[in-house]
Design an enzyme around this catalytic site. Structure first.
Site, PDB file in Angstrom:
ATOM      1  CE  LYS A 122      13.044  24.756  32.167  1.00 29.74           C
ATOM      2  NZ  LYS A 122      13.883  24.811  30.949  1.00 29.74           N
ATOM      3  CB  SER A 148      11.095  35.259  31.109  1.00 30.70           C
ATOM      4  OG  SER A 148      10.250  34.356  31.800  1.00 30.70           O
TER       5      SER A 148
HETATM    6  C1  LIG Z   1      10.951  32.228  34.148  1.00 30.66           C
HETATM    7  C2  LIG Z   1      11.454  31.480  32.968  1.00 30.66           C
HETATM    8  N1  LIG Z   1      11.166  31.944  31.751  1.00 30.66           N
HETATM    9  C3  LIG Z   1      11.632  31.330  30.632  1.00 30.66           C
HETATM   10  C4  LIG Z   1      12.419  30.188  30.715  1.00 30.66           C
HETATM   11  C5  LIG Z   1      12.982  29.618  29.433  1.00 30.66           C
HETATM   12  O1  LIG Z   1      12.576  28.347  29.114  1.00 30.66           O
HETATM   13  P1  LIG Z   1      13.520  27.386  28.285  1.00 30.66           P
HETATM   14  O2  LIG Z   1      14.470  26.766  29.258  1.00 30.66           O
HETATM   15  O3  LIG Z   1      12.566  26.394  27.704  1.00 30.66           O
HETATM   16  O4  LIG Z   1      14.240  28.178  27.252  1.00 30.66           O
HETATM   17  C6  LIG Z   1      12.729  29.669  31.980  1.00 30.66           C
HETATM   18  C7  LIG Z   1      13.578  28.487  32.120  1.00 30.66           C
HETATM   19  O5  LIG Z   1      13.947  28.076  33.196  1.00 30.66           O
HETATM   20  C8  LIG Z   1      12.236  30.328  33.122  1.00 30.66           C
HETATM   21  O6  LIG Z   1      12.525  29.893  34.363  1.00 30.66           O
END
Ligand SMILES: Cc1ncc(COP(=O)(O)O)c(C=O)c1O
Length: 308
Positions: free
Chosen positions: A42, A274
């Protein structure tokens, strides 16, 4: 090279071959976004949104910056705000891990925790996020601040289209066969997919979501609660582009736990849920039969495991 500030070291993360956790067919390569100063992918959107707002005058010198965050956008903003001289106020669902609030406060941000609507600690739902967003809007109005609005700011997608995507192509040395990313705001998935499909229209792009909450796949949300913090809010994000998604991959909490542990033990990469979901999904894409046996799938290691 001497970087003039922390903002300048946002971007340019290493691309790593995950050949120990995944031995084929095909290969998984991943951008080490957890190495960025705020500890997550981010940082890129935070930098792009704030620099654009300063450039066109929406963000005046010294003006407060306000945003709703699951922790990572807040950390990226806190890094950029410290370097640019803006106070930062973030609202965050109380369901996110306490380590996140601690890091944000450590970076000088004011953290306002918002009570959960229907989630539980460690499991943040779309309603929880909406409640935090409404609180952020109200604070921005009351304090005459700049509301970042990460779900609607176009610069978030542009940041990935112009940096993350081209970095993958340059570091790998050409187009890739697949792209996999978990979707929160969708900026990472959409921005990188645009860049990779421009280089190779045949790049198969797979959006990753919690197994029981995948509206992007047109499925009903069976359970809004899951452990994949920062993604999977049970709604289609505002600037989602369905034409870029070739398939959707659902990942269970157990799968994310297992791949997170294996990534740490076998690759030495201590990342969040994630990131683990992304790597698990990349392996599923390679096993799906949609790609050839020598295919290369790119993904992102979204954040550090130290935030959980
Ligand atoms: C830990 C984590 N993974 C993935 C994402 C996903 O990113 P995006 O907002 O670009 O879809 C975020 C977004 O806040 C996140 O905090």
């Amino acid at each position: 090279m001497l970087a003039a500030s922390a903002i300048e070291i946002i971007g340019g993360t290493p691309l790593i071959a995950l050949d120990r956790i995944y031995t084929g067919p095909g290969r998984i390569i991943a951008k080490a976004e957890f190495l960025l100063p705020g500890g997550s992918v981010k940082d890129r959107a935070a930098k792009a949104i704030l620099l654009a707002a300063r450039e066109d005058g929406r963000l005046k010198p010294g003006m407060p910056v306000v945003e709703m965050t699951s922790g990572n956008m807040g950390a990226g903003l806190a890094v950029a705000c410290a370097a640019l001289g803006h106070p930062l106020v973030v609202t965050m669902s109380a369901g996110n891990s306490p380590a996140r609030a601690k890091m944000l406060e450590g970076l000088g941000a004011e953290v306002v925790l918002i009570a959960q609507v229907d989630g539980s600690p460690g499991q943040v739902t779309g309603s929880d996020v909406n409640a935090a967003a409404q609180a952020a809007c109200a604070i921005a109005r009351a304090r005459d601040g700049f509301y970042v609005d990460q779900f609607n700011a176009a610069e978030g997608i542009a940041a990935h289209e112009t940096t993350t995507g081209p970095e993958i192509l340059a570091q790998f040395g050409g187009p890739v066969d697949g792209w996999v990313a978990a979707v929160g705001t969708g900026c990472t998935f959409v921005g990188v997919a645009k860049a990779l499909k421009r280089a190779n229209p045949g790049t198969v792009c797979a959006a990753v979501g919690p197994l029981n909450a995948r509206p992007l796949a047109g499925e009903p949300v069976l359970d809004a609660r899951h452990k994949l913090q920062g993604i999977g809010y049970g709604t289609v994000p505002p600037h989602w582009d369905p034409s870029l998604m070739d398939m959707s991959v659902g990942i269970s909490d157990d799968e994310a736990e297992e791949w997170r542990r294996t990534l740490a033990h076998r690759e030495g990469l201590y990342v969040g849920y994630s990131a683990a979901a992304n790597v698990c999904a990349a392996a599923k894409l390679l096993a799906s039969g949609r790609l050839t046996a020598d295919a290369v799938v790119a993904t992102v290691l979204c954040d550090t495991g130290l935030k959980y």
